[in-house]
Design an enzyme around this catalytic site. Sequence first.
Site, PDB file in Angstrom:
ATOM      1  NE  ARG A 127      -3.856  -2.181   2.101  1.00  0.00           N
ATOM      2  CZ  ARG A 127      -3.503  -3.229   2.848  1.00  0.00           C
ATOM      3  NH1 ARG A 127      -2.439  -3.169   3.620  1.00  0.00           N
ATOM      4  NH2 ARG A 127      -4.226  -4.322   2.800  1.00  0.00           N
ATOM      5  CE  LYS A 149      -1.868  13.084 -15.032  1.00  0.00           C
ATOM      6  NZ  LYS A 149      -2.269  13.464 -16.401  1.00  0.00           N
ATOM      7  CD  GLU A 191       5.752  16.653 -23.634  1.00  0.00           C
ATOM      8  OE1 GLU A 191       4.980  17.586 -23.315  1.00  0.00           O
ATOM      9  OE2 GLU A 191       5.344  15.522 -23.978  1.00  0.00           O
ATOM     10  CE  LYS A 233       3.782  17.258 -15.024  1.00  0.00           C
ATOM     11  NZ  LYS A 233       4.079  16.001 -15.663  1.00  0.00           N
ATOM     12  CD  GLU A 243      -5.353  15.770 -16.130  1.00  0.00           C
ATOM     13  OE1 GLU A 243      -4.403  15.082 -15.722  1.00  0.00           O
ATOM     14  OE2 GLU A 243      -5.769  15.764 -17.290  1.00  0.00           O
ATOM     15  NE  ARG A 248      -0.929  16.667 -13.736  1.00  0.00           N
ATOM     16  CZ  ARG A 248      -0.260  15.929 -12.855  1.00  0.00           C
ATOM     17  NH1 ARG A 248      -0.572  15.970 -11.582  1.00  0.00           N
ATOM     18  NH2 ARG A 248       0.732  15.148 -13.239  1.00  0.00           N
ATOM     19  CG  ASN A 252      -3.231  16.696 -21.573  1.00  0.00           C
ATOM     20  OD1 ASN A 252      -2.374  15.833 -21.718  1.00  0.00           O
ATOM     21  ND2 ASN A 252      -3.987  16.768 -20.504  1.00  0.00           N
ATOM     22  CG  HIS A 255      -0.074  15.956 -25.115  1.00  0.00           C
ATOM     23  ND1 HIS A 255       0.662  17.113 -25.229  1.00  0.00           N
ATOM     24  CD2 HIS A 255       0.736  15.055 -24.505  1.00  0.00           C
ATOM     25  CE1 HIS A 255       1.869  16.910 -24.699  1.00  0.00           C
ATOM     26  NE2 HIS A 255       1.939  15.670 -24.261  1.00  0.00           N
ATOM     27  CG  HIS A 259      -2.557  11.204 -26.789  1.00  0.00           C
ATOM     28  ND1 HIS A 259      -3.247  11.848 -25.785  1.00  0.00           N
ATOM     29  CD2 HIS A 259      -1.284  11.054 -26.344  1.00  0.00           C
ATOM     30  CE1 HIS A 259      -2.419  12.074 -24.763  1.00  0.00           C
ATOM     31  NE2 HIS A 259      -1.222  11.602 -25.091  1.00  0.00           N
ATOM     32  CG  HIS A 272       4.945  11.523 -25.929  1.00  0.00           C
ATOM     33  ND1 HIS A 272       3.598  11.434 -26.237  1.00  0.00           N
ATOM     34  CD2 HIS A 272       5.065  12.536 -25.030  1.00  0.00           C
ATOM     35  CE1 HIS A 272       2.942  12.348 -25.537  1.00  0.00           C
ATOM     36  NE2 HIS A 272       3.807  13.022 -24.790  1.00  0.00           N
TER      37      HIS A 272
END
Length: 371
Positions: A127, A149, A191, A233, A243, A248, A252, A255, A259, A272
């Site tokens: 945990r 993340k 980025e 960031k 988010e 946040r 993107n 993006h 994607h 990417h």
Amino acid sequence: MTAQTVRVELAGDGGSDRSYDITVGQGILASVGTLLADAGCRRAVAIADAAVVSSHAEKVVTSLQAAGIETLPIEVASGESSKAAGEAARIWGALAEAAVDRKTHVVAIGGGVVGDLAGFVAATYVRGLAVWQIPTTLVAQVDSAIGGKTGINLPAGKNLVGCFWQPRGVVSDIESLATLPLRELRSGLAEVVKYGMIRDEPFFRWLETHVDEITAATPTAVHHIILTSSRHKAEVVSQDEHETTGLRAILNYGHTFAHAFESATGYGRFLHGEAVSLGMAAAARLACRLGRIDAETAERQDRLLAALGLPIDFANVASSLSTDELLAIMRRDKKAISGQLRFVLPTRLGHVELVDGIDPAAVVDVLAAKA
Ligand SMILES: NC(=O)c1ccc[n+]([C@@H]2O[C@H](COP(=O)([O-])OP(=O)(O)OC[C@H]3O[C@@H](n4cnc5c(N)ncnc54)[C@H](O)[C@@H]3O)[C@@H](O)[C@H]2O)c1
Ligand SMILES: [Zn+2]
């Protein structure tokens, strides 16, 4: 060059302060042991990308041991395919076999793949174990190692399993980029340009005027880029950790298109950051088409991306793909709401907004270079 820190301020969780520092410097991997020892760490598991074991991870392990921290090294095969349930299970098993307890800290050494995987393993084993991120790619130093993340991929899609698990600290050593292939370095620069576009016009201008230093990867330029990007960031994450407020989401920018390009090409054609570069070029054109920015702003962004060696000819890419498929992927984007097209679009250099309900016809025109 002296190391500098950026603080990621986070609201306390049941009274404990979860804020942490990102340290950016040159040749600072040897200081990781002291940093962890000062944080009370006595045992650690160092999870490293196979590509950086001898070049960088061994320095970290040596410094941990020198600080009196008993360290178990675990190697992860390079590449996106390691961000998988099987690999997480293998590492959980190794932790169990080593009788790792709750006080053990995990140290992730590598790019976004190892950072996401090791972060996820740390978040879930007994945990939750403390995790430290030691990013060794530009993508990881300016983006993935910061913000908590974590996750793994499923055959059904990327990053489908994961959770938020903030690190105790991030150590970005610019020296580790010396071994990084040029193409990977450029991918990270997409980025970096993104931060200029979404919230820092002076930084965008600095990038425009320092292209030679950046492409030559001078320590001063790289240090400035990582520090500034980390600050952006960190600020965005501090203000919208999970988010939920929409802030946040500005990260993107580019993006949604990116994607779609990555997915429609089976993730094999573009790194990417390359897809993000194409995606920002497309998003800026969409913003033009919708009257949000002028053509000159889109062209400035294109010129900077191209000067940094990044691809911008999204229309050429789209022409080899099915527009219907691209639109379908964009409608399924995690950020989309009930199939409506949603994009982060610039209103000027250094500012973007989240825009809902975009007319698919406008997107089709942009992809076909009719806008
Ligand atoms: N968690 C987040 O917020 C977040 C954000 C952006 C991206 N990501 C994830 O990050 C991953 C991409 O990260 P990445 O671009 O760092 O990819 P990566 O971790 O696959 O690293 C890229 C390549 O560089 C190699 N490498 C790493 N460090 C090196 C070094 N110092 N010298 C030589 N080679 C080195 C790796 O072995 C790999 O082949 C994706 O899985 C993406 O989903 C996560
Ligand atoms: Zn990205």
